[in-house]
Design an enzyme around this catalytic site. Structure first.
Site, PDB file in Angstrom:
ATOM      1  CD  GLU A 114      -2.581  -1.220   2.558  1.00 39.80           C
ATOM      2  OE1 GLU A 114      -2.684  -0.253   3.331  1.00 39.80           O
ATOM      3  OE2 GLU A 114      -2.939  -2.367   2.844  1.00 39.80           O
TER       4      GLU A 114
ATOM      5  CG  ASP B 284      -3.398   7.546   8.899  1.00 38.03           C
ATOM      6  OD1 ASP B 284      -3.254   6.322   9.025  1.00 38.03           O
ATOM      7  OD2 ASP B 284      -3.736   8.096   7.834  1.00 38.03           O
TER       8      ASP B 284
END
Lengths: 395, 255
Positions: free
Chosen positions: B45, B56
């Site tokens: 990824e 995140d």
């Protein structure tokens, strides 16, 4: 066809709004979406909300005819005195509503973001009132420059957590609050302070703030014999006081809607927060709206002397008002706002918040007819900004 | 057939690694991808950095901020990946937030992905219903798989809906958290893994968030087709640089 300015059943104002959220937030936001209107319509909710607005906040806030200001600009100016609310600004209308909402959703932990600290104080206040745990995220830089509000929140029993990521201001405090919510999906309610964020937040905040325009209507009827002014004027950062000031006039096109954004050191100076002029459609904090960003889609850091207008986006309602042409959008520079603030102090004996001073600077940008009725939202008082005024005017 | 679906057919558990493009240095993208493939990783990824990465935790935020400061952009990433398919054959996925793609132009972005050989996208803040009604056709036109997330809080009904819209695999977020926030799995995770395994979904699941070593990898892949490691790898890059990628992967796989 008649244009629609209010929210549609999919959570959009025209093409703006929606809920662009990570799946981790979906259950929280969905729970709110499914319940908020139902809860707001409950008689017991309405009763408790009105009672607190009356006895605790001090509503209705006066609609004051500003005689000397009117004379100077040769028009009829009314000031909607949100500065006289408990905690000193309109912010508390929303936090009262949302704390009651949180209680009915069974939440026992509150998080909030704050820039200048006004929404943080308003949130800490209602959490103290209800005896609920309160955590306020605030950019590390803002903590340093807004020390009195940090102290207020602490005194009210809230924990102030510094946002250390990114530019360490309001936008990052909002990111941190959202991350907290992702990590605490079951027991926590996030009280967003402006008419921003994923649906249903913009609509919920707008509806809680709509008490402003609801009162303007009957107060004006008492004073002028008619409910509708010719213009309503408000400053816009995220746009919660503006949303509340416009709400009951949205569909009446005889009432002009005027928004004043913060131009900072000038729209094209590179230090500005005039989103409608500089922004482009995009996604910020879970909603599609106009926002200031680079060509590559990175969100940029705004600037304004007013910490409350220092946000790189505007709420989706305002993007729609701008794009549809329903609203007239202006922007006032730091200098214009400070001058207008001083002028109000000396003409009317009212020291406004610097955010509000931007709305007052409308007279620099637009002329009104002598028989026009112009209602300006005096969204907050200037106590918190005294140091800024001192520094600026060398008082 | 899309490389992701091909890979998922292999009779083995898969290891996927996330890294942020443009970090630690602006021109590391290609060599990190090549090294990961050489080290035995099954899928990669590539993180397209964003200024406000809501889902995140601190590690990936910091790598994103650094990557943007280094000058990473969508345009530059595509330029760096121009010849990637001459040297790399495992599936490549771009993981990023929606706004940079929106500004690039969703169709132009998808087209460019196909040109350089990207197989799929993970866009945490593009909700499944918006994708379904507005963008699915475009993604499919350019042969891209869009991967959706589920979490322990996602209802069975919604998981079924996501499964029906998905192709490739479902990204199973291990706990209610941002990336890198929690380490290790407890009883809650095991129950959740079992619950999902028992749903017999049409798409295989790959577990992400909370995997940082061989132990958590083994736990996750007991129930799922594979696992994704992000924050732990980015931390490793910060500490040791890109020269010791093989060493990191060996430790994870205990080989």
């Amino acid at each position: 066809m008649k244009k629609i300015y209010n929210i549609n059943n999919k959570g959009y104002y025209g093409e703006f709004g929606g809920a662009f959220i990570p799946e981790m937030l979906y259950p929280n936001v969905e729970e709110l979406r499914q319940n908020y209107l139902k809860i707001m319509e409950e008689p017991s909710f309405q009763e408790e909300f009105s009672q607190l607005l009356k006895d605790y906040v001090g509503r209705p806030s006066p609609l004051y005819f500003a005689k000397r200001l009117s004379k100077k600009y040769n028009t009829k100016v009314y000031l909607k005195r949100e500065d006289l609310n408990h905690t000193g600004a309109h912010k508390v209308n929303n936090t009262i509503g949302q704390i009651l909402m949180a209680k009915r959703l069974g939440k026992n932990r509150i998080i909030a973001e704050t820039g200048a600290g006004q929404h943080g104080v308003a949130t800490a206040t209602v959490c103290a009132l209800m005896g609920i745990e309160c955590i306020v995220y605030m950019g590390k830089i803002d903590i340093a420059r807004q020390a009195p509000n940090v102290a207020r929140m602490k005194m009210l029993g809230a924990e102030v957590r510094p946002a250390l990521s990114g530019s360490r201001t309001l936008k990052d405090a909002t990111n941190e609050a959202i991350r907290d919510w992702i990590n605490n999906p079951v027991d926590t309610h996030y009280i967003i302070g402006s008419a921003i964020g994923p649906h249903p937040y913009p609509d919920m905040v707008t509806k809680f703030q709509s008490v402003i325009s609801e009162e303007i209507k009957w107060q004006l009827k008492e004073k002028e014999g008619k409910e509708n002014p010719d213009y309503v004027v408000a400053c816009i950062g995220g746009g919660s006081n503006a949303a509340g000031t416009y709400y009951h006039f949205l569909d009446n096109e005889d009432v002009g809607i005027i928004a004043v954004e913060a131009a900072g050191k000038g729209i094209h100076s590179g230090e500005s927060a005039a989103t409608s002029a500089l922004g482009k459609e995009g996604i910020i904090h879970g909603c599609k709206t106009l926002l200031m960003q680079t060509k590559d889609g990175q969100i940029t850091e705004p600037y304004s002397i007013s910490a409350g207008l220092d946000y790189p986006g505007v709420g989706p309602l305002h993007s729609h008002l701008y794009k549809s042409g329903r609203g007239e959008f202006y922007s006032a520079t730091d200098d214009e706002a400070m001058t207008a603030g001083l002028e109000l102090a000396q003409l009317e004996g009212i020291i406004p918040a610097i955010e509000t001073s931007h709305a007052l600077a409308i007279f620099e940008h637009r002329k009104f007819q002598s028989d026009d009725i112009v209602v300006i939202s005096l969204s907050g008082r200037g106590d918190k900004d005294l140091q800024n005024y001192i520094d600026y005017f060398k008082l | 057939m899309n490389r992701i679906n091909q890979k998922l057919k292999e009779d083995k558990k898969l290891l996927s690694i996330y890294f942020t493009a443009g970090y630690p240095s602006i021109n590391d993208t290609v060599s990190i991808i090549q090294n990961l493939e050489k080290s035995g990783v099954d899928m990669i990824e590539i993180g397209l950095p964003f200024s406000d990465p809501l889902a995140d935790g601190p590690t990936i935020q910091a790598s994103s901020t650094a990557a943007l400061k280094n000058g990473m952009t969508s345009k530059l990433l595509f330029k760096q990946l121009k010849d990637i398919r001459q040297t790399v054959s495992i599936p490549l996925i771009i993981m990023g937030y929606f706004n940079p793609m929106l500004q690039y132009g969703v169709e132009a972005f998808c087209k460019k992905c196909q040109e350089v050989g990207i197989d799929g996208l993970i866009i945490p803040d593009l909700p499944v219903d918006v994708y379904h009604s507005e963008y699915k056709k475009t993604f499919e036109k350019y042969g891209l798989i869009n991967v959706f997330l589920i979490t322990p809080q996602t209802s069975d009904e919604r998981i079924r809906y996501i499964d029906s819209v998905s192709d490739g695999f479902i990204y199973m977020v291990s706990s209610a958290s941002t990336t890198g926030a929690k380490v290790g799995f407890g009883n809650t995770q095991t129950k959740y893994f079992e619950r999902i395994a028992n749903m017999n979904l049409k798409n295989p699941q790959i577990v992400g968030f909370g995997i940082s070593n061989n132990k958590t990898l083994t736990q996750a892949t007991k129930y799922a087709k594979g696992a994704i490691i992000g924050s732990a790898f980015v931390k490793h890059l910060t500490k040791k640089g890109k020269s010791s990628i093989q060493e990191f992967i060996n430790t994870i796989l205990k080989s």
